[in-house]
Write an enzyme that holds these catalytic residues in place. Structure first.
Site, short mmCIF file in Angstrom:
data_model
loop_
_atom_site.label_atom_id
_atom_site.label_comp_id
_atom_site.label_asym_id
_atom_site.label_seq_id
_atom_site.Cartn_x
_atom_site.Cartn_y
_atom_site.Cartn_z
N GLU A 121 1.02 -0.76 0.06
CA GLU A 121 0.35 -0.41 0.21
C GLU A 121 0.90 1.28 0.01
OE1 GLU A 121 -1.11 1.64 3.08
OE2 GLU A 121 -1.11 0.04 4.79
N LYS A 134 -3.47 -1.53 14.69
CA LYS A 134 -2.61 -0.16 15.81
C LYS A 134 -3.53 -0.08 16.76
CE LYS A 134 -2.85 2.06 11.85
NZ LYS A 134 -3.04 1.26 10.52
N1 PSU Z 1 -0.15 0.92 8.96
C1 PSU Z 1 0.58 1.43 9.20
N2 PSU Z 1 0.48 3.13 9.04
C2 PSU Z 1 -0.45 3.07 7.93
C3 PSU Z 1 -1.42 2.06 7.88
C4 PSU Z 1 -1.04 1.11 7.90
O1 PSU Z 1 2.54 1.05 9.66
O2 PSU Z 1 -0.33 4.51 8.25
C5 PSU Z 1 -2.26 3.12 6.97
C6 PSU Z 1 -3.12 1.72 6.50
O3 PSU Z 1 -2.99 2.19 5.09
C7 PSU Z 1 -4.62 0.98 6.59
C8 PSU Z 1 -4.98 2.83 7.40
O4 PSU Z 1 -5.33 1.38 5.79
O5 PSU Z 1 -3.44 3.28 7.99
C9 PSU Z 1 -5.73 2.58 7.89
O6 PSU Z 1 -6.41 4.41 7.91
P1 PSU Z 1 -8.68 4.32 8.52
O7 PSU Z 1 -7.94 4.03 10.54
O8 PSU Z 1 -8.28 5.93 8.53
O9 PSU Z 1 -8.49 3.52 7.94
#
Ligand code: PSU
Ligand code: MN
Length: 309
Positions: free
Chosen positions: A29, A164
């Site tokens: 990604e 996360k």
């Molecule tokens: N993993 C990481 N850092 C990130 C992400 C994942 O170590 O920044 C990103 C991924 O693209 C994931 C997004 O899909 O964070 C999630 O964002 P949200 O909580 O707005 O869905």
């Protein structure tokens, strides 16, 4: 739906021939590069991930949107352009892809956006750092990452170090259960906590190696069209200490509340505050775990390819 991309989806020659030949391919990604990590670490990590995938024998396929074209197999230079601040690349989830194409926008794809594209072109494996999930203030905000629903729609294996740790991990595991997305620990029966190797939650299933992970995905596909999450913990000697983690988390949540951020800005703000309050240690941990996940995804993609032959 066929797997032949139309002109809105451009697959690089290298990736296209790897898919065609049934070789291992790993989708990567770009949200982590454009919105998740600070410069210049972001591009270093992007390059290290690609190198890690190649070292396993698989081919990296980094996904992003340039001028309304969904590119599968971005070069490091193209990623650098996408990450340039004056380009204002959007953060694209699965639902945004078509609109970004129609509006001829630039954008980085999240896990959700990336697996939507991967499944469109016939890539079965992706790697990221930490999956998105249910936010801690969900009862007020209703904020749950579309990464979860995307995993319920696309049959792609995602390697991540859990979700996360800024999230409500228990609630996220419950949602993955409801959505029919299996979670398999890689050499562990504990769900990883992103910056921490153990989130405190147990897992029902684990695999001992990439061959078992591939077998689990192929067998899952006999009964379901959903994706599968392979949870690969950060190495214990690389994780953030418990104290530092909890302090950084408190200050990140405080900061997000203070700024009143919403929607797709929440996760980038929380990660940036983690980086600030740990003086960059969280960035190093993020780097270590995402590169390790790319390497593992590469090995699993190889094993899937071998099993299919
Ligand atoms: N993993 C990481 N850092 C990130 C992400 C994942 O170590 O920044 C990103 C991924 O693209 C994931 C997004 O899909 O964070 C999630 O964002 P949200 O909580 O707005 O869905
Ligand atoms: Mn959200």
């Amino acid at each position: 739906m066929d797997n032949l991309p139309d002109s809105s989806v451009v697959v690089s020659d290298e990736v296209a021939s790897a898919i065609e030949d049934g070789r291992g391919v790993v989708a990567l990604e770009t949200t982590i590069v454009v919105h998740g990590l600070p410069s210049p670490v972001n591009l270093e990590v992007a390059e290290e991930c690609e190198t890690a995938v190649r070292a396993s024998g698989s081919v990296p396929a980094t996904v992003g949107v340039r001028d309304g074209r969904v590119i599968v197999g971005l070069t490091i230079d193209e990623m650098g352009q996408l990450a340039a601040e004056d380009r204002h690349a959007a953060k694209l989830s699965a639902r945004d892809l078509g609109l970004a194409v129609a509006a001829r926008r630039d954008g980085a794809t999240t896990v959700a956006g990336t697996i939507a594209v991967a499944s469109r072109v016939g890539i079965e494996v992706m790697a990221t750092g930490g999956l998105g999930g249910v936010h801690r203030d969900v009862l007020e905000s209703f904020d749950e990452s579309a990464d979860l629903t995307a995993l319920s729609r696309y049959h792609v294996l995602v390697v991540a170090s859990g979700v996360k740790s800024i999230l409500d991990i228990g609630a996220t595991l419950e949602r993955l259960d409801t959505l029919g997305v299996p979670v398999v620990g890689f050499r562990t029966d504990r769900f990883p906590g992103f910056y921490r190797s153990d989130s405190g939650f147990a897992l029902d299933w684990s695999v001992a190696d990439d061959v078992e992970a591939a077998a689990a995905f192929l067998a899952h596909g006999l009964f379901s069209t959903t994706g599968l999450l392979v949870a690969n913990p950060v190495l214990r000697d690389r994780e953030l200490s418990g104290d530092l983690h909890d302090r950084a988390l408190a200050s990140a949540l405080e900061k997000a509340k203070l700024l009143g951020v919403r929607g797709k800005d929440v996760t980038p703000v929380l990660l940036a505050e983690f980086a600030r309050s740990t003086a960059g240690v969280s960035v190093q941990v993020n780097r270590d775990l995402v590169v390790a996940n790319a390497a593992l995804a590469g090995r699993i993609a190889q094993s899937i390819a071998r099993a299919r032959r």
